[in-house]
Design an enzyme around this catalytic site. Structure first.
Site, PDB file in Angstrom:
ATOM      1  N   GLY A  99      -1.817   1.422 -24.893  1.00  0.00           N
ATOM      2  CA  GLY A  99      -1.072   1.176 -26.175  1.00  0.00           C
ATOM      3  C   GLY A  99      -1.596   1.860 -27.276  1.00  0.00           C
ATOM      4  O   GLY A  99      -0.982   2.491 -28.202  1.00  0.00           O
ATOM      5  N   CYS A 100      -2.726   2.193 -27.430  1.00  0.00           N
ATOM      6  CA  CYS A 100      -3.509   3.079 -28.332  1.00  0.00           C
ATOM      7  C   CYS A 100      -3.053   4.534 -28.535  1.00  0.00           C
ATOM      8  O   CYS A 100      -2.776   5.171 -29.341  1.00  0.00           O
ATOM      9  CB  CYS A 100      -4.981   2.908 -28.440  1.00  0.00           C
ATOM     10  SG  CYS A 100      -5.591   1.260 -28.617  1.00  0.00           S
TER      11      CYS A 100
END
Length: 156
Positions: free
Chosen positions: A45-46
């Protein structure tokens, strides 16, 4: 206590991905800022979130804004992350979580993960948008939309 829309962001110091000192006062009142807090370098996600900001970075720059990503990862981790994904914006190491505390960024998932929150700040250092969502892909579009509103004088 968490910052709210209309609050002025606090001054803060940190180390950037190059190991250089970063002082927020050098940018506050000079340009609009997107300050996004994220949980960890090199997680799916990051990475997607960072690459989203990377891919639209020129749009932010064209509107006079700067993007700053902040996590508790080390300077070394940020350096590798920025190099691997060719991230052109500022990454700051908040290893002691003091900046996260200053902003009042909450933890998510029963306090196990650091929160993912984006702040959009106008040229005067006043918060115009706080977007708190673990949905990484939604942060960049919301931030860019608010930066456009600020640059066009439409932000409330």
């Amino acid at each position: 206590m968490a910052l709210k829309i209309g609050d002025r962001i606090p001054d803060f110091l940190a180390k950037d991905a190059k190991g250089d000192d970063f002082d927020s006062r050098e940018l506050i009142e000079k340009k609009p800022l997107v300050i996004y807090f994220y949980p960890k370098d090199n997680t799916p996600g990051c990475t997607a979130e960072a690459c989203g900001f990377r891919d639209q970075y020129e749009d932010f720059k064209d509107l006079g804004a700067e993007v700053i990503g902040i996590s508790s990862d080390s300077v070394d981790s940020h350096q590798k992350f920025a190099k691997q994904y060719k991230l052109p914006f500022i990454l700051l190491s908040d290893s002691d979580k003091n900046i996260r505390k200053l902003f009042g960024v909450p933890s998510n998932i029963f306090g196990l993960l650091p929160g993912r929150v984006t702040y959009v700040v106008d040229r005067n250092g006043v918060i115009k948008l706080i977007f708190d969502s673990m949905m990484a892909a939604k942060h960049m579009p919301r931030a860019l939309e608010m930066i456009r509103e600020i640059s066009e004088g439409r932000a409330k």
